[in-house]
Design a protein around this motif. Structure first.
Motif, PDB file in Angstrom:
ATOM      1  N   THR A 144     -51.733  55.201  59.074  1.00  0.00           N
ATOM      2  CA  THR A 144     -52.841  55.819  59.784  1.00  0.00           C
ATOM      3  C   THR A 144     -54.167  55.290  59.271  1.00  0.00           C
ATOM      4  O   THR A 144     -54.269  54.784  58.156  1.00  0.00           O
ATOM      5  CB  THR A 144     -52.812  57.344  59.609  1.00  0.00           C
ATOM      6  OG1 THR A 144     -53.073  57.653  58.235  1.00  0.00           O
ATOM      7  CG2 THR A 144     -51.451  57.909  60.011  1.00  0.00           C
ATOM      8  N   GLU A 146     -56.636  57.115  58.472  1.00  0.00           N
ATOM      9  CA  GLU A 146     -57.044  57.962  57.338  1.00  0.00           C
ATOM     10  C   GLU A 146     -56.496  57.430  56.020  1.00  0.00           C
ATOM     11  O   GLU A 146     -57.188  57.425  54.999  1.00  0.00           O
ATOM     12  CB  GLU A 146     -56.559  59.393  57.560  1.00  0.00           C
ATOM     13  CG  GLU A 146     -56.964  60.344  56.436  1.00  0.00           C
ATOM     14  CD  GLU A 146     -56.415  61.741  56.640  1.00  0.00           C
ATOM     15  OE1 GLU A 146     -56.622  62.577  55.745  1.00  0.00           O
ATOM     16  OE2 GLU A 146     -55.769  61.984  57.685  1.00  0.00           O
ATOM     17  N   ASP A 147     -55.238  56.937  56.041  1.00  0.00           N
ATOM     18  CA  ASP A 147     -54.653  56.355  54.834  1.00  0.00           C
ATOM     19  C   ASP A 147     -55.472  55.168  54.356  1.00  0.00           C
ATOM     20  O   ASP A 147     -55.781  55.037  53.167  1.00  0.00           O
ATOM     21  CB  ASP A 147     -53.216  55.900  55.113  1.00  0.00           C
ATOM     22  CG  ASP A 147     -52.304  57.062  55.457  1.00  0.00           C
ATOM     23  OD1 ASP A 147     -52.691  58.208  55.174  1.00  0.00           O
ATOM     24  OD2 ASP A 147     -51.230  56.815  56.027  1.00  0.00           O
ATOM     25  N   ASN A 149     -58.584  54.471  55.029  1.00  0.00           N
ATOM     26  CA  ASN A 149     -59.915  54.885  54.576  1.00  0.00           C
ATOM     27  C   ASN A 149     -59.874  55.435  53.156  1.00  0.00           C
ATOM     28  O   ASN A 149     -60.791  55.203  52.358  1.00  0.00           O
ATOM     29  CB  ASN A 149     -60.493  55.930  55.525  1.00  0.00           C
ATOM     30  CG  ASN A 149     -60.908  55.337  56.862  1.00  0.00           C
ATOM     31  OD1 ASN A 149     -61.161  54.137  56.962  1.00  0.00           O
ATOM     32  ND2 ASN A 149     -60.969  56.169  57.887  1.00  0.00           N
ATOM     33  N   GLN A 150     -58.806  56.173  52.821  1.00  0.00           N
ATOM     34  CA  GLN A 150     -58.668  56.689  51.463  1.00  0.00           C
ATOM     35  C   GLN A 150     -58.524  55.552  50.456  1.00  0.00           C
ATOM     36  O   GLN A 150     -59.106  55.583  49.364  1.00  0.00           O
ATOM     37  CB  GLN A 150     -57.457  57.624  51.379  1.00  0.00           C
ATOM     38  CG  GLN A 150     -57.613  58.936  52.148  1.00  0.00           C
ATOM     39  CD  GLN A 150     -58.677  59.827  51.521  1.00  0.00           C
ATOM     40  OE1 GLN A 150     -58.921  59.763  50.321  1.00  0.00           O
ATOM     41  NE2 GLN A 150     -59.324  60.646  52.337  1.00  0.00           N
TER      42      GLN A 150
END
Length: 430
Positions: A144, A146-147, A149-150
């Motif tokens: 994802t 989000e992954d 971005n982290q």
């Protein structure tokens, strides 16, 4: 200990604390790396692990294969810790990586439901094979945004810690001689595309801060050559010229680094670099002019390779006319200062010239004039032709009553060699 734990929460906490303490002027001085054994090694190990995880999901491209190669080479050898090269990041556990679902392209595994299988540790994640490798590869899927971005945030946090550490004078030697860090920095700066452009400025700032302590002769070729190559390439990019030029100039403070810098590009690339630096001398940007002149002086006057002066003399523009432009500007300002304060004031305080707009430092000008003499001695027929075109200007500057002897005497030597055919060139040693 938190960085070494491999636990995501512990590593995140450690990075946050380091960033906060290093941003505080009251606590940043506590982070001398010579007193905190293992801290920088741990930071570089975590950084490498995060970069590998960040790009493992897109290993089909040359860009990501380049970054994934950070996991596969002599950096795995434990003995390299003593030489500054980090160990492999196997000890950074799989919980540092966000879970990814996988599918195998091997037809024999077609009936296996990968979602029911336990995830492999991060260090065992397969890397995309070379084009000549016919084995089926494991492919990461369903990652994802989000992954990603982290992972990017954690990479930025590590890089920000290293950047802050590089501003402490006691850390310059540790970072500048850490082969693991320099290898990753060179790999990132050599990575094409825009995915890592946000790191370029920080990486160049760090390298610029520690460049005076980088000993290229102590680095292996797989670290030294890519590092110098990418810095020479960034010289030709307007956005990064200043930082790249400052980094190379600081590296060349060490005489043994100069020949390695000159040996990295081929002859055509070296001539393009010299021509670009000579062209920068004529720009209005004062910082770029001084940085260009400083690097050019090191390459021309402090190298054992005499062909560099001949290449520089063949450039258009070469170094002769721009440096004479500087000297005429200095003479004009000196005349103005003498009229305002008197000749004695200038003789007692030569730094008055530095206060004039557009005038480079007197020390740098003295070295620039000495580099002109090197060009005359070593540059062959192209150098003679360049000086012959400027003979009248040379004569006027040599007769100046306001310029210091440290500036006029090397020019007089050039003029003598130009006017006496039997003393034109000393030539390279046999």
């Amino acid at each position: 200990m938190a960085l070494r734990s491999g636990l995501l929460t512990e590593v995140t906490w450690a990075l946050n604390v380091l960033n906060v303490l290093l941003a505080d002027s009251g606590t940043c001085d506590m982070f001398g790396l010579t007193r905190l054994a293992g801290l920088f090694d741990a930071l570089v190990d975590v950084w490498r692990r995060l970069l590998i995880d960040l790009h493992a999901g897109r290993a089909a491209t040359d860009e990501n294969c380049n970054l994934l190669s950070l996991e596969t080479d002599q950096l795995r050898r434990p003995a390299d810790r003593a030489s500054g090269i980090c160990l492999s990041s196997r000890h950074v556990k799989s919980c540092l990586r966000w879970p990814r679902k996988r599918r195998r392209s091997d037809s024999s595994d077609a009936g296996t439901n990968d979602r029911d299988q336990p995830a492999k540790p991060a260090a065992e994640a397969p890397v995309a094979p070379a084009a000549s490798d016919n084995r089926h590869a494991t492919v990461f899927v369903n990652e994802t945004e989000e992954d990603r971005n982290q992972l990017k945030l954690r990479c930025r946090a590590v890089l920000n810690v290293i950047r802050s550490l590089s501003f402490l004078p006691s850390n310059e030697s540790v970072i500048g001689n850490h082969s693991g860090f320099l290898r990753i920095a060179a790999t990132l700066l050599n990575t094409p595309g825009d995915s890592l452009m946000y790191d370029v400025d920080d990486l160049l700032v760090i390298l610029s801060n520690v460049a005076g302590h980088v000993a290229l002769e102590r680095l292996s070729e797989c670290v030294c050559r890519p590092l110098v190559s990418v810095l020479l390439r960034r010289l030709h990019e307007d956005a990064w010229f200043g930082l790249a030029c400052e980094t190379l100039a600081k590296m060349c403070v060490r005489p043994e680094n100069i020949d390695l810098v000159l040996a990295t590009p081929d002859r055509g690339q070296l001539r393009d670099t010299l021509e670009m630096l000579c062209g920068k001398l004529r720009q209005r940007d004062q910082v770029q002019r001084e940085l260009s002149l400083a690097l050019l002086v090191y390459l021309l006057a402090h190298s054992d390779d005499w062909s560099v002066c001949e290449l520089a003399a063949q450039c258009s523009p070469g170094p002769v006319r721009p440096i004479l432009d500087f000297l005429e500007q200095v003479e004009s300002q000196a005349v103005h200062i003498c009229q305002q304060y008197g000749v004695q004031a200038l003789a007692e305080n030569p730094d008055l010239l530095r206060q004039a707009p557009g005038v480079v430092s007197l020390d740098l000008l003295q070295r620039a004039v000495l580099s002109l003499r090197c060009v005359m001695e070593r540059g062959g027929e192209p150098a003679l032709a360049s000086f012959a075109r400027e003979e009248d200007r040379l004569l006027m500057l040599c007769m100046s009553s306001v310029l210091q002897p440290s500036l006029t005497e090397p020019l007089a030597e050039c003029l003598r060699r130009l006017s006496c055919p039997e003393a034109q060139l000393v030539g390279p040693p046999a």
